[in-house]
Design a protein around this motif. Structure first.
Motif, short mmCIF file in Angstrom:
data_model
loop_
_atom_site.label_atom_id
_atom_site.label_comp_id
_atom_site.label_asym_id
_atom_site.label_seq_id
_atom_site.Cartn_x
_atom_site.Cartn_y
_atom_site.Cartn_z
N PRO A 1 -1.36 5.81 2.88
CA PRO A 1 -1.30 4.88 1.81
C PRO A 1 -1.03 3.51 2.04
N SER A 2 -1.43 2.41 1.53
CA SER A 2 -1.26 1.06 1.64
C SER A 2 -1.66 0.15 0.65
N PRO B 1 -9.14 0.46 4.21
CA PRO B 1 -10.16 0.66 3.56
C PRO B 1 -10.82 -0.62 2.68
N LEU B 2 -12.01 -0.74 2.72
CA LEU B 2 -12.84 -1.83 2.02
C LEU B 2 -13.28 -1.26 0.66
N ALA C 1 -6.94 -7.16 5.72
CA ALA C 1 -6.67 -6.54 4.41
C ALA C 1 -6.06 -6.97 3.34
N LEU C 2 -5.23 -7.85 3.40
CA LEU C 2 -4.51 -8.70 2.23
C LEU C 2 -4.76 -10.17 1.96
N ASP C 3 -5.35 -10.77 2.87
CA ASP C 3 -5.75 -12.18 2.89
C ASP C 3 -7.05 -12.33 3.69
N ASP D 1 -12.06 -8.47 -7.43
CA ASP D 1 -11.69 -9.69 -8.05
C ASP D 1 -10.43 -10.28 -7.61
N GLY D 2 -10.12 -10.01 -6.24
CA GLY D 2 -9.02 -10.60 -5.55
C GLY D 2 -7.70 -10.17 -5.91
N LYS D 3 -7.54 -8.97 -6.41
CA LYS D 3 -6.27 -8.54 -6.72
C LYS D 3 -5.76 -7.53 -5.65
N ILE D 4 -4.61 -7.53 -5.44
CA ILE D 4 -4.00 -6.80 -4.46
C ILE D 4 -3.68 -5.33 -5.10
#
Length: 129
Positions: free
Chosen positions: A102-103, A55-56, A21-23, A109-112
């Protein structure tokens, strides 16, 4: 869908059913949906079952084309069309989605970005048209 000849479309093929989800790594659905900028047409190399960690977030001008191979997004998180328009989701089998706390997730655009609680819909629309 098969004759999309718009300008500046990136054609991307999912080759790896894993998820981070983050990388997100190249070849995954999340990489194609979040790291590639602009218009994108996402297809799948083969039959696969994708278990999304979180979630995507699907952004504007994205086509996720599951025609041909049998593609299941199942068993955990599912899709969120986030502040988007001009989205096509076709031929995917989306099932057994679960609510998510929540997460942080990789967004357009590759922004967390932070994501609030999600209730387990297969495809959730958030300020989408």
């Amino acid at each position: 869908m098969s004759n999309n000849i718009g300008r500046d479309i990136v054609y991307y093929q999912v080759t790896d059913p894993s998820d981070n989800a983050l990388d997100p790594k190249p070849g995954t659905l999340r990489y194609g949906a979040t790291m590639i900028r602009g218009k994108k047409w996402i297809t799948f190399q083969r039959d696969m079952r994708i278990r999304l960690e979180k979630p995507l977030l699907v952004s504007s001008f994205t086509a996720i084309d599951g025609r041909g191979p049998s593609v299941h997004i199942a068993g955990n998180a599912c899709l969120v069309v986030f502040k988007a328009s001009n989205v096509i989701i076709h031929g995917l089998r989306i099932h057994h989605c679960r609510s998510q706390a929540p997460s942080l997730v990789m967004g357009p655009d590759g922004k967390i970005m932070p994501l609030g609680q999600v209730d387990g819909d297969a495809i959730r629309l958030v300020t989408a048209s």
